[in-house]
Design a protein around this motif. Structure first.
Motif, PDB file in Angstrom:
ATOM      1  N   LEU A  80      -1.638  13.554   8.998  1.00 33.99           N
ATOM      2  CA  LEU A  80      -0.253  13.205   8.689  1.00 33.99           C
ATOM      3  C   LEU A  80      -0.140  12.674   7.256  1.00 33.99           C
ATOM      4  CD1 LEU A  80       1.080  11.422  11.907  1.00 33.99           C
ATOM      5  CD2 LEU A  80       1.878  13.576  10.931  1.00 33.99           C
ATOM      6  N   ASN A  81       0.965  12.961   6.638  1.00 35.00           N
ATOM      7  CA  ASN A  81       1.256  12.471   5.283  1.00 35.00           C
ATOM      8  C   ASN A  81       0.209  12.888   4.262  1.00 35.00           C
ATOM      9  OD1 ASN A  81       3.006  11.102   3.532  1.00 35.00           O
ATOM     10  ND2 ASN A  81       1.783   9.248   3.590  1.00 35.00           N
ATOM     11  N   ALA A  82      -0.348  14.085   4.454  1.00 37.28           N
ATOM     12  CA  ALA A  82      -1.341  14.582   3.500  1.00 37.28           C
ATOM     13  C   ALA A  82      -0.716  14.855   2.136  1.00 37.28           C
ATOM     14  CB  ALA A  82      -1.980  15.857   4.046  1.00 37.28           C
ATOM     15  N   VAL A  83       0.593  15.107   2.109  1.00 36.73           N
ATOM     16  CA  VAL A  83       1.262  15.468   0.843  1.00 36.73           C
ATOM     17  C   VAL A  83       1.398  14.265  -0.072  1.00 36.73           C
ATOM     18  CG1 VAL A  83       3.339  16.522  -0.155  1.00 36.73           C
ATOM     19  CG2 VAL A  83       2.495  17.294   2.060  1.00 36.73           C
ATOM     20  N   GLU A  84       1.531  13.069   0.488  1.00 36.86           N
ATOM     21  CA  GLU A  84       1.578  11.810  -0.279  1.00 36.86           C
ATOM     22  C   GLU A  84       2.678  11.778  -1.337  1.00 36.86           C
ATOM     23  OE1 GLU A  84      -2.817   9.937  -0.358  1.00 36.86           O
ATOM     24  OE2 GLU A  84      -2.600  11.709  -1.598  1.00 36.86           O
ATOM     25  N   GLY A  85       3.821  12.378  -1.030  1.00 36.46           N
ATOM     26  CA  GLY A  85       4.944  12.302  -1.966  1.00 36.46           C
ATOM     27  C   GLY A  85       4.868  13.246  -3.140  1.00 36.46           C
ATOM     28  N   ALA A  86       3.862  14.120  -3.180  1.00 34.72           N
ATOM     29  CA  ALA A  86       3.701  15.017  -4.335  1.00 34.72           C
ATOM     30  C   ALA A  86       4.890  15.949  -4.507  1.00 34.72           C
ATOM     31  CB  ALA A  86       2.420  15.833  -4.184  1.00 34.72           C
ATOM     32  N   GLY A  87       5.571  16.289  -3.393  1.00 33.66           N
ATOM     33  CA  GLY A  87       6.744  17.151  -3.495  1.00 33.66           C
ATOM     34  C   GLY A  87       7.857  16.508  -4.293  1.00 33.66           C
ATOM     35  N   PHE A  88       8.034  15.205  -4.122  1.00 32.30           N
ATOM     36  CA  PHE A  88       9.070  14.496  -4.869  1.00 32.30           C
ATOM     37  C   PHE A  88       8.633  14.240  -6.305  1.00 32.30           C
ATOM     38  CE2 PHE A  88       9.963  13.089  -0.417  1.00 32.30           C
ATOM     39  CZ  PHE A  88      11.174  13.756  -0.287  1.00 32.30           C
ATOM     40  N   PHE A  89       7.356  13.916  -6.502  1.00 27.40           N
ATOM     41  CA  PHE A  89       6.862  13.721  -7.867  1.00 27.40           C
ATOM     42  C   PHE A  89       6.972  15.017  -8.677  1.00 27.40           C
ATOM     43  CE2 PHE A  89       4.517   9.969  -6.182  1.00 27.40           C
ATOM     44  CZ  PHE A  89       4.979   9.043  -7.103  1.00 27.40           C
ATOM     45  N   GLY A  90       6.903  16.159  -7.986  1.00 32.16           N
ATOM     46  CA  GLY A  90       7.049  17.433  -8.680  1.00 32.16           C
ATOM     47  C   GLY A  90       8.370  17.563  -9.403  1.00 32.16           C
ATOM     48  N   ILE A  91       9.416  16.929  -8.876  1.00 35.43           N
ATOM     49  CA  ILE A  91      10.720  16.966  -9.539  1.00 35.43           C
ATOM     50  C   ILE A  91      10.629  16.291 -10.900  1.00 35.43           C
ATOM     51  CG2 ILE A  91      13.145  16.252  -9.367  1.00 35.43           C
ATOM     52  CD1 ILE A  91      12.714  16.222  -6.283  1.00 35.43           C
ATOM     53  N   ALA A  92      10.019  15.100 -10.916  1.00 30.91           N
ATOM     54  CA  ALA A  92       9.870  14.381 -12.178  1.00 30.91           C
ATOM     55  C   ALA A  92       8.957  15.131 -13.144  1.00 30.91           C
ATOM     56  CB  ALA A  92       9.309  12.986 -11.909  1.00 30.91           C
ATOM     57  N   VAL A  93       7.901  15.730 -12.615  1.00 29.22           N
ATOM     58  CA  VAL A  93       6.978  16.493 -13.464  1.00 29.22           C
ATOM     59  C   VAL A  93       7.700  17.663 -14.125  1.00 29.22           C
ATOM     60  CG1 VAL A  93       4.958  18.026 -13.375  1.00 29.22           C
ATOM     61  CG2 VAL A  93       4.884  15.812 -12.238  1.00 29.22           C
ATOM     62  N   MET A 122       4.342  22.205   5.419  1.00 27.67           N
ATOM     63  CA  MET A 122       4.148  23.411   6.219  1.00 27.67           C
ATOM     64  C   MET A 122       3.027  24.271   5.644  1.00 27.67           C
ATOM     65  SD  MET A 122       6.141  22.816   8.609  1.00 27.67           S
ATOM     66  CE  MET A 122       6.064  24.332   9.557  1.00 27.67           C
ATOM     67  N   GLY A 123       2.853  24.221   4.327  1.00 33.26           N
ATOM     68  CA  GLY A 123       1.710  24.900   3.721  1.00 33.26           C
ATOM     69  C   GLY A 123       0.404  24.346   4.245  1.00 33.26           C
ATOM     70  N   GLY A 124       0.360  23.027   4.453  1.00 30.32           N
ATOM     71  CA  GLY A 124      -0.829  22.412   5.023  1.00 30.32           C
ATOM     72  C   GLY A 124      -1.113  22.914   6.431  1.00 30.32           C
ATOM     73  N   LEU A 125      -0.046  23.133   7.196  1.00 38.59           N
ATOM     74  CA  LEU A 125      -0.218  23.693   8.539  1.00 38.59           C
ATOM     75  C   LEU A 125      -0.823  25.090   8.460  1.00 38.59           C
ATOM     76  CD1 LEU A 125       0.215  23.541  11.603  1.00 38.59           C
ATOM     77  CD2 LEU A 125       2.558  24.372  11.224  1.00 38.59           C
ATOM     78  N   GLY A 126      -0.324  25.902   7.518  1.00 41.86           N
ATOM     79  CA  GLY A 126      -0.872  27.247   7.343  1.00 41.86           C
ATOM     80  C   GLY A 126      -2.337  27.221   6.947  1.00 41.86           C
ATOM     81  N   VAL A 127      -2.685  26.320   6.026  1.00 44.64           N
ATOM     82  CA  VAL A 127      -4.082  26.191   5.587  1.00 44.64           C
ATOM     83  C   VAL A 127      -4.963  25.781   6.764  1.00 44.64           C
ATOM     84  CG1 VAL A 127      -5.648  24.824   4.155  1.00 44.64           C
ATOM     85  CG2 VAL A 127      -3.536  25.726   3.170  1.00 44.64           C
ATOM     86  N   ALA A 128      -4.494  24.817   7.553  1.00 49.11           N
ATOM     87  CA  ALA A 128      -5.292  24.327   8.681  1.00 49.11           C
ATOM     88  C   ALA A 128      -5.522  25.424   9.717  1.00 49.11           C
ATOM     89  CB  ALA A 128      -4.600  23.126   9.323  1.00 49.11           C
ATOM     90  N   LEU A 129      -4.473  26.156  10.062  1.00 48.88           N
ATOM     91  CA  LEU A 129      -4.618  27.225  11.051  1.00 48.88           C
ATOM     92  C   LEU A 129      -5.573  28.303  10.547  1.00 48.88           C
ATOM     93  CD1 LEU A 129      -0.909  27.616  12.247  1.00 48.88           C
ATOM     94  CD2 LEU A 129      -2.779  26.426  13.409  1.00 48.88           C
ATOM     95  N   CYS A 130      -5.471  28.593   9.243  1.00 52.71           N
ATOM     96  CA  CYS A 130      -6.341  29.604   8.641  1.00 52.71           C
ATOM     97  C   CYS A 130      -7.805  29.170   8.688  1.00 52.71           C
ATOM     98  CB  CYS A 130      -5.893  29.847   7.200  1.00 52.71           C
ATOM     99  SG  CYS A 130      -6.913  31.004   6.277  1.00 52.71           S
ATOM    100  N   CYS A 131      -8.058  27.893   8.400  1.00 48.23           N
ATOM    101  CA  CYS A 131      -9.439  27.406   8.358  1.00 48.23           C
ATOM    102  C   CYS A 131     -10.029  27.197   9.751  1.00 48.23           C
ATOM    103  CB  CYS A 131      -9.504  26.099   7.572  1.00 48.23           C
ATOM    104  SG  CYS A 131      -9.199  26.282   5.798  1.00 48.23           S
ATOM    105  N   LEU A 132      -9.186  26.816  10.705  1.00 50.89           N
ATOM    106  CA  LEU A 132      -9.688  26.484  12.037  1.00 50.89           C
ATOM    107  C   LEU A 132      -9.910  27.701  12.921  1.00 50.89           C
ATOM    108  CD1 LEU A 132      -7.526  23.337  12.865  1.00 50.89           C
ATOM    109  CD2 LEU A 132     -10.006  23.379  12.551  1.00 50.89           C
ATOM    110  N   PHE A 133      -9.083  28.718  12.773  1.00 51.53           N
ATOM    111  CA  PHE A 133      -9.092  29.804  13.750  1.00 51.53           C
ATOM    112  C   PHE A 133      -9.554  31.157  13.209  1.00 51.53           C
ATOM    113  CE2 PHE A 133      -5.876  26.743  15.267  1.00 51.53           C
ATOM    114  CZ  PHE A 133      -6.499  26.390  16.460  1.00 51.53           C
ATOM    115  N   ILE A 134      -9.942  31.201  11.937  1.00 51.67           N
ATOM    116  CA  ILE A 134     -10.520  32.432  11.390  1.00 51.67           C
ATOM    117  C   ILE A 134     -11.967  32.142  10.998  1.00 51.67           C
ATOM    118  CG2 ILE A 134     -10.407  34.166   9.550  1.00 51.67           C
ATOM    119  CD1 ILE A 134      -7.412  33.721   9.408  1.00 51.67           C
ATOM    120  N   PRO A 135     -12.929  32.914  11.521  1.00 59.07           N
ATOM    121  CA  PRO A 135     -14.357  32.645  11.239  1.00 59.07           C
ATOM    122  C   PRO A 135     -14.768  33.161   9.854  1.00 59.07           C
ATOM    123  CG  PRO A 135     -14.149  34.539  12.694  1.00 59.07           C
ATOM    124  CD  PRO A 135     -12.750  34.021  12.492  1.00 59.07           C
ATOM    125  N   TRP A 136     -14.517  32.381   8.837  1.00 64.22           N
ATOM    126  CA  TRP A 136     -14.831  32.800   7.471  1.00 64.22           C
ATOM    127  C   TRP A 136     -16.332  32.758   7.231  1.00 64.22           C
ATOM    128  CZ3 TRP A 136     -10.859  34.962   5.172  1.00 64.22           C
ATOM    129  CH2 TRP A 136      -9.571  34.553   5.502  1.00 64.22           C
TER     130      TRP A 136
END
Length: 355
Positions: A269-282, A81-95
């Motif tokens: 899709l699948n931009a996270v690549e399992g990093a959320g689960f690897f974070g537990i082990a980290v 969902m963070g990726g969705l926020g980043v995408a909306l921020c980059c696509l729809f705000i004229p930085w």
């Protein structure tokens, strides 16, 4: 005790070596390929640091929740969902410039991740729903929401790829190799690491300050040690649960700056690549301390990049790298006491003897 993770890691690699021998390959040669691929060149280092950045964010997310006695398994969904926020921020705000876009994307990613963690937090604090169950389920919900949005709403007209349009050039953040060129030397050209690494390290420092140098951090740790004692001291379980999960989800969501804005420059899709689960082990391997998490994230970054090189240049299948990563997680997490308890007995016996 630093010996515990080191011995656990040695055991994991020893068993991995046996597995590699069993399929007819040389463990020494495999290790050589991994080290050279992940650390033997500036390009390899660049990719290793890219994965390290992801794992720092998700490891910190797990650690913050853990200190409050909460086990956040939802880093995958929160980063999605963070990726969705980043995408909306980059696509729809004229930085006008990437520095402002980077700040805005970091805030958007953290906000979307935090809001996605808020629902399980509220369900546990107010309704008694177990946060492990709700955060796991919310991973699947987040993935399916993103699948729908990328297939129906955010996909450009005429495109068959379930992804957003490319972000505008003004939002493209520089890679570490580009910063190196600005300073007059070549380093890992076109490698994946980017300036998000510095944000990850800053977050690690701020988490250390939060947990051990603030009143909120003290309340958070007190609640994690004993909820009845925390209640007696006037600490609100509802307040601590919700605030902790907001921080945890925000850290996981901020990871999307690295992979969505920094690498893909669009949302896929699948931009996270399992990093959320690897974070537990980290987090487990880093003993939920920011310094340990940074070091553990570097190890897993090495395993991911080195594993990719191993599957590319040897006949060792990519699936075996997952086995090695699983063994590291098993020994540093689930079998932690198998190493810790004998070491504690050994040191206790040594103290008695010296005394």
């Amino acid at each position: 005790m630093i010996l515990t993770p080191l011995i656990s890691l040695a055991l994991a690699f020893a068993i991995s070596a046996v597995v590699i021998l069993a399929i007819g390959e040389s463990p020494v040669e495999a290790l050589k390929v991994m080290v050279e691929g992940a650390l033997g060149s500036s390009y390899g280092w660049g990719n290793t640091l890219y994965y390290t950045t992801n794992y720092i964010f998700t490891g910190l997310a797990v650690a913050v929740a853990y200190h409050a006695g909460l086990f956040n398994i939802g880093g995958e969904g929160q980063a999605t969902m963070g990726g969705l926020g980043v995408a909306l921020c980059c696509l729809f705000i004229p930085w006008p410039h990437w520095t402002l876009a980077l700040l805005g994307a970091a805030v958007a990613g953290a906000l979307f991740g935090a809001l996605w963690a808020l629902i399980p937090a509220w369900l546990q604090a107010k309704r008694g729903s177990h946060i492990v169950i709700t955060t796991i389920m919310f991973n699947f919900i987040a993935y399916n929401i993103l699948t729908h949005l990328l297939s129906k709403t955010l996909r450009p007209l005429g495109s068959m790829d379930p992804a957003t349009a490319n972000f505008p050039p003004a939002t493209h953040i520089p890679g570490l190799w580009q910063l190196a060129e600005m300073m007059g030397f070549a380093w890992g050209k076109h490698s994946l690491a980017n300036v998000t690494l510095f944000i990850a390290l800053l977050m690690a420092f701020l988490v250390w300050v939060l947990i051990w140098r603030t009143r909120l951090g003290y309340e958070l740790r007190a609640f994690g040690k004993s909820e009845p004692a925390a209640r007696y001291a006037g600490i609100s379980p509802v307040r601590i649960t919700i605030i902790t999960m907001l921080i945890s989800g925000g850290l996981a969501g901020m990871m999307a700056v690295n992979n969505v804005m920094g690498m893909s420059e669009r949302l896929i899709l699948n931009a996270v690549e399992g990093a959320g689960f690897f974070g537990i082990a980290v987090a487990l391997m880093g003993r939920n301390h920011p310094v340990g998490i940074v070091l553990a994230a570097l190890l897993f970054g090495f395993l991911f990049q080195g594993g990719a090189e191993l599957s590319l240049w040897t006949s060792i299948p990519r699936e075996l790298i997952a086995v090695i990563q699983g063994l590291v997680i098993l020994f540093t997490g689930a079998l932690d006491n198998m190493v810790r308890l004998p070491l504690e007995r050994l040191f206790a016996a040594r103290r008695r003897k010296e005394g």
